[in-house]
Write an enzyme that holds these catalytic residues in place. Structure first.
Site, PDB file in Angstrom:
ATOM      1  N   SER A 157       0.828  -1.200   0.000  1.00 51.41           N
ATOM      2  CA  SER A 157       0.000   0.000   0.000  1.00 51.41           C
ATOM      3  C   SER A 157       0.869   1.260   0.000  1.00 51.41           C
ATOM      4  O   SER A 157       1.687   1.434  -0.904  1.00 51.41           O
ATOM      5  CB  SER A 157      -0.968  -0.051   1.187  1.00 51.41           C
ATOM      6  OG  SER A 157      -1.983   0.909   1.067  1.00 51.41           O
ATOM      7  N   ASP A 252      -9.891  -3.941  -5.414  1.00 47.88           N
ATOM      8  CA  ASP A 252      -9.142  -2.907  -4.702  1.00 47.88           C
ATOM      9  C   ASP A 252      -9.247  -1.609  -5.492  1.00 47.88           C
ATOM     10  O   ASP A 252      -8.964  -1.596  -6.696  1.00 47.88           O
ATOM     11  CB  ASP A 252      -7.672  -3.341  -4.590  1.00 47.88           C
ATOM     12  CG  ASP A 252      -6.789  -2.352  -3.849  1.00 47.88           C
ATOM     13  OD1 ASP A 252      -7.279  -1.291  -3.417  1.00 47.88           O
ATOM     14  OD2 ASP A 252      -5.588  -2.653  -3.704  1.00 47.88           O
ATOM     15  N   HIS A 282      -8.012  -5.086  -0.952  1.00 46.72           N
ATOM     16  CA  HIS A 282      -6.808  -4.391  -0.507  1.00 46.72           C
ATOM     17  C   HIS A 282      -6.370  -4.886   0.876  1.00 46.72           C
ATOM     18  O   HIS A 282      -7.173  -5.030   1.786  1.00 46.72           O
ATOM     19  CB  HIS A 282      -7.066  -2.881  -0.438  1.00 46.72           C
ATOM     20  CG  HIS A 282      -5.845  -2.069  -0.146  1.00 46.72           C
ATOM     21  ND1 HIS A 282      -4.961  -1.697  -1.124  1.00 46.72           N
ATOM     22  CD2 HIS A 282      -5.345  -1.575   1.002  1.00 46.72           C
ATOM     23  CE1 HIS A 282      -3.974  -0.998  -0.594  1.00 46.72           C
ATOM     24  NE2 HIS A 282      -4.189  -0.918   0.708  1.00 46.72           N
TER      25      HIS A 282
END
Length: 317
Positions: A157, A252, A282
């Protein structure tokens, strides 16, 4: 592809219980996410875990160094890891399980970096810390049995953003020779109207509102012309960057930008392995209890070993 039963159950719990960070301050978001974190009673054992402070450009940086068990015939590969959390939340403890698994699975030293968080420390603080830590690991690898010639940067991320930026800085500043980069569903640029944002803006754990808030904390100004060390896909030139493994999740909102960056790297001549994991959302790779995460990790570890394999030296070396 639909979610499997376990993933659907976990996602439902995340949607119901993860705090709405966009309604909070950074400090409140950190407190709320820590309060909801369950302590691991029996973490995966590794050979050794050491916490220490290393120098950074604006003070010391905390790192956690994981070493695998067993004797080695020589120095090990080393992974400099940057945790996710939107540049605002998470820490060394939140990603401890994943770092332990990577250490054992790859057979590498893993150095997890506790970079400065927004909004108290806005861009470029985290990026500067990421590069400083990468330089330090390259310079001191021998002290913990690692090989600086087999150094990999990695992150999930926002940590994927920092890994990409550290690789970019190392190239631009004639810094450490990074052998490869692992970018797991990375944050790449502040663009919220992509096809994956349109499809998964809500009800898939990470929301568009949360991502807009994270970027507001990290880069509150000049987002329309975000610099490359904040949005790496906007670099003028991506050539001569280290080979990359890019992993995206089908469900995501960040899927499009991760795949856009992978394509841009490939267009610049960088070797890229892109994998979109079907039916996943995610953050799934760092959820230790997920069967799908364990399956994908088992496939990832040998790819990482190959990415940082000791290069064959020619007589000219």
């Amino acid at each position: 592809m639909p979610l499997d039963e376990q993933a659907e159950t976990i996602l439902r719990g995340l949607n119901e219980n993860f705090p709405r960070v966009e309604t909070m301050t950074g400090a409140q978001a950190r407190a709320a996410t820590k309060a909801g974190r369950t302590a691991v009673a029996d973490p995966e054992p590794v050979g050794e875990v050491r916490d220490r402070e290393i120098p950074g450009g604006a003070g010391s940086i905390a790192v956690r160094i994981y070493s695998p068990a067993g004797n080695s015939a020589g120095p090990l590969p080393v992974v400099v890891f940057f945790h996710g959390g939107g540049f605002v939340i998470c820490d060394l403890d939140s990603h401890d399980g994943f770092c332990r698994a990577m250490c054992n699975g790859v057979g590498a030293v893993v150095v997890s970096v506790d970079y400065r968080l927004a909004p108290e420390s806005q861009w470029p603080a985290a990026a500067d810390d990421a590069y400083a830590a990468t330089c330090w690991v390259a310079q001191h690898a021998g002290e913990f049995g690692a090989d600086p010639d087999r150094l990999l940067v990695a992150g999930d991320s926002s940590g994927g953003n920092l890994a990409a930026v550290a690789a970019l800085m190392a190239r631009d500043r004639q810094g450490p020779a990074v052998a490869g980069q692992l970018l797991m569903y990375p944050v790449i640029e502040p663009a919220f109207d992509t096809e994956s944002y349109e499809e998964f803006a809500e009800d898939h754990f990470l929301t568009r509102a949360a991502m807009q808030w994270y970027w507001d904390q990290y880069l509150p100004t000049h987002r329309e012309a975000a610099p490359a060390y904040a949005a790496p896909v906007r670099a003028d030139d991506l050539a001569a960057l280290p080979p990359a493994i890019v992993i995206t999740a089908e469900r995501d909102p960040l899927r499009y930008e991760g795949e856009k960056y992978a394509a841009a790297l490939a267009d610049a001549g960088v070797p890229v392995q892109l994998a979109r994991v079907a039916g996943m959302f995610h953050g799934f790779l760092t959820i230790d209890a997920m069967t799908a995460a364990q399956t994908e990790r088992r496939a990832l570890w040998p790819r990482l070993r190959n990415l940082v394999a000791e290069r064959v030296r020619t007589p000219s070396d």
